[in-house]
Enzyme design. Structure first.
Site, PDB file in Angstrom:
ATOM      1  CE  LYS A 191      22.768  48.282  29.656  1.00 12.88           C
ATOM      2  NZ  LYS A 191      23.834  47.904  30.616  1.00 12.88           N
ATOM      3  CG  ASP A 223      27.148  47.581  30.327  1.00  9.42           C
ATOM      4  OD1 ASP A 223      26.855  46.466  29.855  1.00  9.42           O
ATOM      5  OD2 ASP A 223      26.589  48.051  31.342  1.00  9.42           O
ATOM      6  CG  ASP A 251      34.581  52.719  14.775  1.00  9.02           C
ATOM      7  OD1 ASP A 251      34.771  52.003  13.773  1.00  9.02           O
ATOM      8  OD2 ASP A 251      33.999  53.818  14.720  1.00  9.02           O
TER       9      ASP A 251
END
Length: 356
Positions: A191, A223, A251
């Site tokens: 990020k 993102d 995950d």
């Protein structure tokens, strides 16, 4: 070969799935002429109940002295009221730190037999899902300073995310070395438009990439990466990222393959003594009911044979046995499909064992 394996059965379904994985390892040992010795190392909620701490010093010593470690899962609502520093999950963090396990490798591969269980559109799933997430494991916000204090009449919480160049370099090298054995593409996730740690991450990974001119590097914001994983997962080969982002993205990656119960992982440091585990939790709601899917743990055992013991043929034998079992139509509840046979944890282990 004679190998000693530290066994952490853990909590919830942990004892059930680890028992089946041990049965698979015994079948491999018998077929290939090895000897595996198992040593118990209590950790998690069960260790809190017995010793008062989630990872006793004796268990950490057992894991350090073993040739490798096989873990089921830890935690559960029974221990939710424990102080933060004494929760079952802190035992896992202490184990990673104590063994110097700074890299977690999670493959995200969809078995063709389970393509119908993929939650993505059929045309997206048809392109295939086969990539690896390389996650930094003992740095970042999980291992930074945590504090809660009173400020201006209310509580204020602070968690510190910190990374040094050497921490980034060593995990980046694992990613590039892994990519060299695959399709030679690395995507580094950060990020950098917001975080100083991410700007250092991007700069350092770019420097490491110069030592791997045969591997393509691209950078991606976290993102956007979360979106791209569901838009077109086939674009990824090896993903490398920091601890928090890696926890979340891996995950997500596991779920798009069809079931979180199918995915193994390895945690490694500079030596061959690694920690191998499925990526799912302890699932206390189905514990003791013979409903758990042991395949993630069984595939973790295969990863252990391949990466810690240099037993590629033995690892291949396990992976082929899993594939044959799935093609024969056997399914646990989390991957159940029409016209397949529903089996429990023990029966699934037996079916795979019979095909070693």
């Amino acid at each position: 070969m004679n190998k000693t394996i530290a066994i952490i059965k853990g909590d919830g379904i942990g004892p059930e799935i680890v028992t089946e994985a041990m049965g698979i390892l015994d079948a491999v040992a018998a077929k290939f002429g090895h000897t595996f010795t198992y040593v118990d190392a209590p950790m998690g909620g069960n260790a809190i109940d017995k010793f008062g701490v989630p990872l006793p010093d004796s268990s950490l010593a057992t894991c350090r002295n073993a040739d490798s470690v096989l873990l089921g899962a830890v935690g559960g609502p029974k221990w939710d009221n424990q102080p933060a520093a004494n929760r079952p999950e802190r035992g896992l963090l202490k184990l990673r730190e104590g063994m110097g396990l700074y890299t977690n490798v999670r493959p995200a591969k969809m078995f063709s037999e389970l393509s119908a269980a993929c939650p993505l559109r059929a045309d997206i799933a048809a392109n295939g899902i086969d990539f690896i997430v390389v996650r930094e494991l003992i740095g970042g916000v999980y291992f930074g300073e945590h504090r809660t204090e009173e400020a201006n009449g209310e509580q204020k919480a602070t968690d510190i995310m910190a990374y040094s160049e050497h921490e980034i370099k060593r995990v980046a090298r694992v990613a590039f070395e892994t990519a060299r054995k695959r399709r030679k593409r690395v995507t580094s996730i950060d990020k950098a438009n917001v975080l100083d740690t991410s700007r250092l991450w991007r700069k350092t990974v770019t420097e490491v990439a110069k030592d791997y001119p045969d591997v393509e590097l691209r950078h991606m914001y976290v993102d956007n990466a979360a979106m791209q994983l569901v838009r077109d997962p086939s674009q990824f080969d090896v993903i490398v990222t920091e601890n928090l982002f890696g926890d979340i993205l891996s995950d997500e990656a596991s779920q798009i393959t069809g079931s979180i119960g199918m995915i193994p992982s390895s945690s490694m440091g500079d030596g061959t003594n690694g920690l191998y585990e499925p990526i799912h939790g302890s699932a206390p709601d189905i514990a003791g009911q013979d409903k758990a899917n042991p395949i993630g743990t069984i595939l973790a055992a295969a990863m252990m044979l391949r990466y810690s013991f240099d037993m590629a043929a033995e690892a291949n034998a396990i992976e082929r046995a899993v594939d044959k079992t799935l093609r024969s139509g056997f399914r646990c509840g989390d991957i159940m499909q029409e016209n397949c046979q529903l089996v429990g944890c023990k029966a699934m282990g037996a079916e795979i064992r019979s095909r070693i």
